[in-house]
Design a protein around this motif. Structure first.
Motif, PDB file in Angstrom:
ATOM      1  N   GLN A 195       0.826  -1.204   0.000  1.00  0.00           N
ATOM      2  CA  GLN A 195       0.000   0.000   0.000  1.00  0.00           C
ATOM      3  C   GLN A 195       0.869   1.265   0.000  1.00  0.00           C
ATOM      4  OE1 GLN A 195      -2.581  -0.496   3.383  1.00  0.00           O
ATOM      5  NE2 GLN A 195      -3.301  -2.476   2.648  1.00  0.00           N
ATOM      6  N   GLN A 196       1.934   1.232   0.813  1.00  0.00           N
ATOM      7  CA  GLN A 196       2.841   2.369   0.845  1.00  0.00           C
ATOM      8  C   GLN A 196       3.521   2.561  -0.503  1.00  0.00           C
ATOM      9  OE1 GLN A 196       3.205   4.526   3.190  1.00  0.00           O
ATOM     10  NE2 GLN A 196       2.370   3.602   5.035  1.00  0.00           N
ATOM     11  N   HIS A 197       3.945   1.432  -1.121  1.00  0.00           N
ATOM     12  CA  HIS A 197       4.601   1.514  -2.433  1.00  0.00           C
ATOM     13  C   HIS A 197       3.634   2.044  -3.485  1.00  0.00           C
ATOM     14  CE1 HIS A 197       7.287   0.457  -5.720  1.00  0.00           C
ATOM     15  NE2 HIS A 197       6.268  -0.148  -6.318  1.00  0.00           N
ATOM     16  N   TYR A 198       2.379   1.603  -3.387  1.00  0.00           N
ATOM     17  CA  TYR A 198       1.375   2.033  -4.363  1.00  0.00           C
ATOM     18  C   TYR A 198       1.195   3.552  -4.329  1.00  0.00           C
ATOM     19  CZ  TYR A 198      -3.116   2.080  -6.842  1.00  0.00           C
ATOM     20  OH  TYR A 198      -4.123   2.315  -7.736  1.00  0.00           O
ATOM     21  N   ASP A 231     -18.667   6.328  -4.544  1.00  0.00           N
ATOM     22  CA  ASP A 231     -18.977   5.686  -5.819  1.00  0.00           C
ATOM     23  C   ASP A 231     -18.927   4.164  -5.729  1.00  0.00           C
ATOM     24  OD1 ASP A 231     -16.297   5.370  -5.486  1.00  0.00           O
ATOM     25  OD2 ASP A 231     -15.694   6.530  -7.241  1.00  0.00           O
ATOM     26  N   SER A 232     -18.927   3.644  -4.512  1.00  0.00           N
ATOM     27  CA  SER A 232     -18.994   2.203  -4.267  1.00  0.00           C
ATOM     28  C   SER A 232     -17.880   1.441  -4.968  1.00  0.00           C
ATOM     29  CB  SER A 232     -20.365   1.649  -4.709  1.00  0.00           C
ATOM     30  OG  SER A 232     -20.524   0.320  -4.263  1.00  0.00           O
ATOM     31  N   ARG A 233     -16.643   1.938  -4.839  1.00  0.00           N
ATOM     32  CA  ARG A 233     -15.507   1.169  -5.328  1.00  0.00           C
ATOM     33  C   ARG A 233     -14.359   1.295  -4.339  1.00  0.00           C
ATOM     34  NH1 ARG A 233     -13.593   4.492 -10.735  1.00  0.00           N
ATOM     35  NH2 ARG A 233     -13.274   6.543  -9.790  1.00  0.00           N
ATOM     36  N   MET A 234     -13.413   0.363  -4.428  1.00  0.00           N
ATOM     37  CA  MET A 234     -12.315   0.331  -3.487  1.00  0.00           C
ATOM     38  C   MET A 234     -11.330   1.458  -3.777  1.00  0.00           C
ATOM     39  SD  MET A 234     -13.097  -2.133  -1.494  1.00  0.00           S
ATOM     40  CE  MET A 234     -11.557  -2.233  -0.559  1.00  0.00           C
ATOM     41  N   CYS A 235     -10.841   2.068  -2.697  1.00  0.00           N
ATOM     42  CA  CYS A 235      -9.838   3.111  -2.857  1.00  0.00           C
ATOM     43  C   CYS A 235      -8.960   3.147  -1.612  1.00  0.00           C
ATOM     44  CB  CYS A 235     -10.495   4.478  -3.089  1.00  0.00           C
ATOM     45  SG  CYS A 235     -11.276   5.190  -1.628  1.00  0.00           S
ATOM     46  N   ILE A 236      -7.854   3.894  -1.694  1.00  0.00           N
ATOM     47  CA  ILE A 236      -7.086   4.270  -0.512  1.00  0.00           C
ATOM     48  C   ILE A 236      -7.014   5.785  -0.515  1.00  0.00           C
ATOM     49  CG2 ILE A 236      -5.756   2.125  -0.473  1.00  0.00           C
ATOM     50  CD1 ILE A 236      -3.375   3.649  -1.546  1.00  0.00           C
ATOM     51  N   THR A 237      -6.857   6.353   0.666  1.00  0.00           N
ATOM     52  CA  THR A 237      -6.885   7.816   0.788  1.00  0.00           C
ATOM     53  C   THR A 237      -5.577   8.327   1.370  1.00  0.00           C
ATOM     54  OG1 THR A 237      -9.284   7.863   1.066  1.00  0.00           O
ATOM     55  CG2 THR A 237      -8.062   9.775   1.855  1.00  0.00           C
ATOM     56  N   LEU A 238      -5.006   9.339   0.694  1.00  0.00           N
ATOM     57  CA  LEU A 238      -3.908  10.112   1.261  1.00  0.00           C
ATOM     58  C   LEU A 238      -4.517  11.322   1.953  1.00  0.00           C
ATOM     59  CD1 LEU A 238      -1.316  10.232  -1.689  1.00  0.00           C
ATOM     60  CD2 LEU A 238      -1.588   8.491   0.074  1.00  0.00           C
ATOM     61  N   SER A 239      -4.051  11.609   3.172  1.00  0.00           N
ATOM     62  CA  SER A 239      -4.589  12.759   3.898  1.00  0.00           C
ATOM     63  C   SER A 239      -3.479  13.400   4.723  1.00  0.00           C
ATOM     64  CB  SER A 239      -5.745  12.328   4.812  1.00  0.00           C
ATOM     65  OG  SER A 239      -5.314  11.372   5.758  1.00  0.00           O
ATOM     66  N   GLN A 264      -1.681  12.977  13.811  1.00  0.00           N
ATOM     67  CA  GLN A 264      -0.292  13.212  13.410  1.00  0.00           C
ATOM     68  C   GLN A 264      -0.246  14.366  12.416  1.00  0.00           C
ATOM     69  OE1 GLN A 264       0.567   8.927  12.276  1.00  0.00           O
ATOM     70  NE2 GLN A 264       2.371   9.343  13.534  1.00  0.00           N
ATOM     71  N   PRO A 265      -0.417  15.588  12.880  1.00  0.00           N
ATOM     72  CA  PRO A 265      -0.461  16.745  11.959  1.00  0.00           C
ATOM     73  C   PRO A 265       0.844  16.900  11.196  1.00  0.00           C
ATOM     74  CG  PRO A 265      -0.300  17.456  14.263  1.00  0.00           C
ATOM     75  CD  PRO A 265      -0.559  15.996  14.292  1.00  0.00           C
ATOM     76  N   GLY A 266       0.703  17.261   9.913  1.00  0.00           N
ATOM     77  CA  GLY A 266       1.871  17.488   9.070  1.00  0.00           C
ATOM     78  C   GLY A 266       2.490  16.233   8.505  1.00  0.00           C
ATOM     79  N   VAL A 267       1.896  15.050   8.778  1.00  0.00           N
ATOM     80  CA  VAL A 267       2.436  13.770   8.283  1.00  0.00           C
ATOM     81  C   VAL A 267       1.429  13.171   7.315  1.00  0.00           C
ATOM     82  CG1 VAL A 267       3.245  11.462   8.897  1.00  0.00           C
ATOM     83  CG2 VAL A 267       3.693  13.399  10.431  1.00  0.00           C
ATOM     84  N   VAL A 268       1.905  12.729   6.147  1.00  0.00           N
ATOM     85  CA  VAL A 268       1.012  12.105   5.163  1.00  0.00           C
ATOM     86  C   VAL A 268       0.502  10.766   5.715  1.00  0.00           C
ATOM     87  CG1 VAL A 268       0.771  11.175   2.831  1.00  0.00           C
ATOM     88  CG2 VAL A 268       2.226  13.164   3.234  1.00  0.00           C
ATOM     89  N   GLN A 269      -0.806  10.590   5.713  1.00  0.00           N
ATOM     90  CA  GLN A 269      -1.419   9.340   6.147  1.00  0.00           C
ATOM     91  C   GLN A 269      -1.882   8.563   4.917  1.00  0.00           C
ATOM     92  OE1 GLN A 269      -1.397   8.564   9.441  1.00  0.00           O
ATOM     93  NE2 GLN A 269      -0.332  10.538   9.698  1.00  0.00           N
ATOM     94  N   VAL A 270      -1.628   7.258   4.926  1.00  0.00           N
ATOM     95  CA  VAL A 270      -2.068   6.374   3.843  1.00  0.00           C
ATOM     96  C   VAL A 270      -3.023   5.353   4.438  1.00  0.00           C
ATOM     97  CG1 VAL A 270      -1.362   4.785   2.012  1.00  0.00           C
ATOM     98  CG2 VAL A 270       0.158   6.678   2.693  1.00  0.00           C
ATOM     99  N   SER A 271      -4.273   5.394   4.038  1.00  0.00           N
ATOM    100  CA  SER A 271      -5.286   4.523   4.632  1.00  0.00           C
ATOM    101  C   SER A 271      -5.156   3.091   4.105  1.00  0.00           C
ATOM    102  CB  SER A 271      -6.685   5.052   4.313  1.00  0.00           C
ATOM    103  OG  SER A 271      -7.035   4.736   2.970  1.00  0.00           O
ATOM    104  N   LEU A 320      -7.304   7.469  -4.118  1.00  0.00           N
ATOM    105  CA  LEU A 320      -6.675   6.752  -5.224  1.00  0.00           C
ATOM    106  C   LEU A 320      -7.446   5.469  -5.499  1.00  0.00           C
ATOM    107  CD1 LEU A 320      -2.889   6.983  -4.210  1.00  0.00           C
ATOM    108  CD2 LEU A 320      -4.246   8.622  -5.535  1.00  0.00           C
ATOM    109  N   ASP A 321      -7.644   5.162  -6.749  1.00  0.00           N
ATOM    110  CA  ASP A 321      -8.292   3.923  -7.138  1.00  0.00           C
ATOM    111  C   ASP A 321      -7.445   2.743  -6.677  1.00  0.00           C
ATOM    112  OD1 ASP A 321     -10.230   2.317  -8.414  1.00  0.00           O
ATOM    113  OD2 ASP A 321      -8.961   2.141 -10.167  1.00  0.00           O
ATOM    114  N   TRP A 322      -8.082   1.738  -6.068  1.00  0.00           N
ATOM    115  CA  TRP A 322      -7.361   0.555  -5.591  1.00  0.00           C
ATOM    116  C   TRP A 322      -7.964  -0.686  -6.234  1.00  0.00           C
ATOM    117  CZ3 TRP A 322      -3.104  -0.778  -2.880  1.00  0.00           C
ATOM    118  CH2 TRP A 322      -2.994  -2.091  -2.440  1.00  0.00           C
TER     119      TRP A 322
END
Length: 425
Positions: free
Chosen positions: A291-294, A396-404, A381-388, A420-422
């Motif tokens: 997931q991180q690599h993606y 839209d009822s499809r799988m994704c991951i979120t950067l926040s 964790q403010p200021g740090v990119v989170q990868v769900s 991001l589309d997963w």
């Protein structure tokens, strides 16, 4: 087949107290049914945590006098009416309990299939199991009665028989859950101690990420209902790892042991489960790394969009910096309380794939996402990119991951989100 083995007593003659067989005698008994010789095979059920067998399922095996085997399905189809079905069911239970009692099994459970359909329809004397427990000397707490709940229409009568087995001290298991007409309503109603997941689910999960998620959800719901979970039909290491990842409690299947007439656990089983647990840990680390690599290739663009938004405070224009990556589905901005404070911004390639069947959910205006992990993790964790983790997006009822990530603009704290589309790998 051991021809010298003595037959079991006739069913109608099973007395409440019969002396246990001599432990030094032949440990395997057989009995006659029509022109067949019936014997017991026992398949171990392994605890993942303990790395050893904690139970054995009794399975009938039949063969003719010339050695030709008859399938269990053909055997069970031989009775001509409900009464004969019940008699065969009792014959098998008697056979298995006597054979189990003659073998060294420690404190392990004996799982016995009970044909609940005919038990209910024939309404037999419910003292049969009590007498059989006395006859074999098996404590009631070591007997697990397996029923297939979807077979029975008379729920009240089934509950009455289950109550009887509980009063004896037996455990109740629902077998083949997830097959046919199984449903959770009966789990809530019957309150089994153990639920055995049908083998089809683990087979399908091995080739479908969607079914794997369904399996995980089923196990979680069963645990919430207070049930232990056995995954049946495990035939490969991959399926074993999926079951462990789903947080099942016990496993059963040819990958670990085939049914045998004598109770003998396979060598090295503790080491096998230790290796599987390590494999599960490695698999979890690898999945997270995947997931991180993606997301790694787009994190640079994400940081550029954040910097641009901080400087210009033009969310749509800043989001457009992410649209050169075809995985980008949408961008949106949340406030500290989780309210969406901007319209969702879609790249052209994503707009073309929007499914209008989900139009009521596409607009994020006035939506609140404070319950989502990508929001509260960003605040933590403010200021740090989170990868769900991958999840099903309601938008839209499809799988994704979120950067926040949190960002300060105009003296206010905001959470910049990019989906991001997963695609299941």
């Amino acid at each position: 087949m051991h021809n010298a083995a003595s037959p079991l007593p006739e069913l109608d003659n099973v007395a409440p107290r019969i002396a246990l067989p001599d432990p030094s005698a032949e440990p395997v008994h057989y009995t006659r049914y029509r022109d067949l010789s019936l014997g017991s095979h026992f398949q171990p059920i392994f605890s993942i945590a303990h790395g050893r067998a904690v139970g054995y399922e009794g399975l009938v095996r039949a063969q003719y006098d010339d050695g030709r085997p008859e399938s269990p399905a053909a055997l069970l189809a031989m009775p001509r009416n409900g009464r004969e079905c019940l008699e065969l069911d009792r014959t098998c239970r008697t056979l298995h309990m006597h054979n189990f009692a003659r073998q060294a099994s420690g404190h392990a459970w004996l799982f016995l299939n009970l044909n609940s359909q005919y038990l209910v329809s024939e309404r037999p004397d419910i003292g049969f199991t009590r007498n059989l427990l006395h006859a074999t000397g098996i404590p009631a707490h070591r007997l697990v009665i397996e029923i297939i709940e979807s077979e029975v229409r008379d729920q009240a009568q089934l509950k009455q028989f289950i109550r009887h087995f509980r009063e004896l001290g037996c455990l109740i298991a629902i077998d083949d859950f997830g097959a046919g007409h199984s449903n959770f309503d009966r789990i809530w109603d019957l309150e089994p101690d153990i639920v055995k997941i049908d083998r089809r689910l683990i087979q399908d999960a091995s080739s479908s990420g969607r079914v794997e998620r369904i399996l995980n959800g089923i196990v979680s719901l069963l645990h919430e209902a207070g049930c232990l979970v056995v995954v049946e039909g495990v035939e490969s290491e991959h399926e074993a790892l999926l079951a462990i990842a789903a947080n099942a409690d016990m496993l059963q299947g040819f990958h670990f042991a085939k049914p045998q007439p004598c109770i003998v656990d396979p060598p090295g089983v503790a080491q096998t489960f230790a290796r599987l647990r390590r494999g599960r840990q490695w698999q979890s680390v690898k999945r997270r790394a995947d997931q991180q690599h993606y997301s790694r290739g787009i994190e640079g663009l994400f940081q550029q969009a954040l910097a641009d938004f901080t400087a210009r405070q033009q969310f749509a224009q800043s989001s457009a910096l992410l649209f050169s990556d075809s995985r980008t589905v949408r961008c949106y901005l949340l406030d500290e309380a989780g309210h969406q404070v901007s319209p969702s911004v879609y790249p052209l390639h994503s707009q073309q794939r929007l499914n209008l069947q989900f139009a009521p959910l596409l607009c994020g205006d006035h939506a609140n996402w404070s319950h989502k992990h990508y929001h509260y993790r960003a605040l933590k964790q403010p200021g740090v990119v989170q990868v769900s983790r991958p999840y099903l997006s309601i938008a839209d009822s499809r799988m994704c991951i979120t950067l926040s990530q949190t960002v300060h603009v105009g003296g206010l704290l905001r959470v910049f989100c990019c989906d991001l589309d997963w695609q299941d790998q």
